[in-house]
Design a protein around this motif. Structure first.
Motif, PDB file in Angstrom:
ATOM      1  N   GLN A  28      24.508  74.723 -37.773  1.00 33.96           N
ATOM      2  CA  GLN A  28      25.860  74.179 -37.613  1.00 33.96           C
ATOM      3  C   GLN A  28      26.162  73.884 -36.148  1.00 33.96           C
ATOM      4  O   GLN A  28      26.813  72.877 -35.838  1.00 33.96           O
ATOM      5  CB  GLN A  28      26.883  75.162 -38.185  1.00 33.96           C
ATOM      6  CG  GLN A  28      26.881  75.231 -39.704  1.00 33.96           C
ATOM      7  CD  GLN A  28      27.761  76.349 -40.234  1.00 33.96           C
ATOM      8  OE1 GLN A  28      27.777  77.458 -39.683  1.00 33.96           O
ATOM      9  NE2 GLN A  28      28.499  76.075 -41.293  1.00 33.96           N
ATOM     10  N   GLY A  31      24.455  70.735 -35.367  1.00 34.90           N
ATOM     11  CA  GLY A  31      25.203  69.632 -35.968  1.00 34.90           C
ATOM     12  C   GLY A  31      26.411  69.245 -35.147  1.00 34.90           C
ATOM     13  O   GLY A  31      26.734  68.054 -35.011  1.00 34.90           O
ATOM     14  N   SER A  35      27.005  65.632 -33.405  1.00 33.06           N
ATOM     15  CA  SER A  35      28.224  64.859 -33.656  1.00 33.06           C
ATOM     16  C   SER A  35      28.869  64.408 -32.357  1.00 33.06           C
ATOM     17  O   SER A  35      29.394  63.290 -32.264  1.00 33.06           O
ATOM     18  CB  SER A  35      29.220  65.693 -34.471  1.00 33.06           C
ATOM     19  OG  SER A  35      28.731  65.952 -35.768  1.00 33.06           O
ATOM     20  N   LYS A 175      31.985  70.992 -37.697  1.00 36.29           N
ATOM     21  CA  LYS A 175      31.714  69.559 -37.863  1.00 36.29           C
ATOM     22  C   LYS A 175      32.998  68.746 -37.809  1.00 36.29           C
ATOM     23  O   LYS A 175      33.046  67.692 -37.168  1.00 36.29           O
ATOM     24  CB  LYS A 175      30.972  69.302 -39.169  1.00 36.29           C
ATOM     25  CG  LYS A 175      30.505  67.868 -39.334  1.00 36.29           C
ATOM     26  CD  LYS A 175      29.636  67.698 -40.566  1.00 36.29           C
ATOM     27  CE  LYS A 175      29.129  66.272 -40.707  1.00 36.29           C
ATOM     28  NZ  LYS A 175      28.260  66.107 -41.915  1.00 36.29           N
TER      29      LYS A 175
END
Length: 199
Positions: A28, A31, A35, A175
């Motif tokens: 995560q 991620g 992003s 996210k």
């Protein structure tokens, strides 16, 4: 429709790879980093990114000149391996400062510190406010992201110049935080433009 910032910057991410970071949380964090870099035009003469992985030690696993396009950078971030060990946040800050010294002087430098816990209780650690001071004294802007319930608010605030640059977030919210985080981050260091890709 996709929004991408036309904004030259050097980004330094500090990635928590210590013992109590689960495989899911490590993914995560990566991620979240992917992003954020996806909102910048990654190129040698535009925006660049570096990643410091830390646990009981800290090392720059991606340097500013490692990747010169977004696709390769994203793959490089995905390929960062989990390390394990105690959480030496002070070591991460010192390594980030070394990386900042290779940043460009004519563009903003953003340091994004991710942590899922507290500084390890080890012999002779450097207090976090002292470890962060060289970065805070530089032209870099520090943003601190505490993930979950384990980080200490006092420790997080000691690493940032302003309380507003400290964020607390649940792992599953990382996210969705990323786009708003980028908007806030770049708004703190000057004017930026956006271009829109329509499909």
């Amino acid at each position: 429709m996709e929004l991408t910032f036309i904004h030259r910057a050097d980004l330094i991410f500090l990635l928590d790879s210590s013992n109590d970071v689960s495989t899911k949380l490590f993914k995560q964090q990566k991620g979240f980093i992917k992003s954020i870099v996806g909102k910048f035009q990654i190129a040698a003469n535009k925006s660049r990114a570096a990643v410091v992985r830390y646990s009981s030690t800290a090392s720059s696993v991606i340097r500013f000149n490692t990747f010169n396009n977004l696709l390769d950078l994203v793959r490089g971030i995905e390929n960062i391996q989990y390390l394990g060990g105690s959480r030496r946040m002070d070591a991460a800050l010192k390594e980030a400062y070394k990386m900042r010294e290779t940043a460009r002087s004519d563009v903003p430098t953003y340091v994004i510190f991710l942590t899922a816990g507290r500084q390890a209780s080890t012999p002779f650690p450097t207090p976090l406010d002292r470890a962060a001071q060289p970065l805070l004294d530089s032209s870099a802007r520090m943003f601190v992201v505490g993930i979950g319930s384990r980080p200490s608010g006092q420790e997080l605030r000691s690493m940032a110049e302003h309380d507003r640059d400290v964020f607390g977030v649940l792992p599953d919210e990382l996210k969705q935080l990323a786009p708003l985080f980028v908007v806030y981050m770049v708004s703190q260091t000057g004017i930026y433009l956006i271009y829109v890709n329509s499909f």
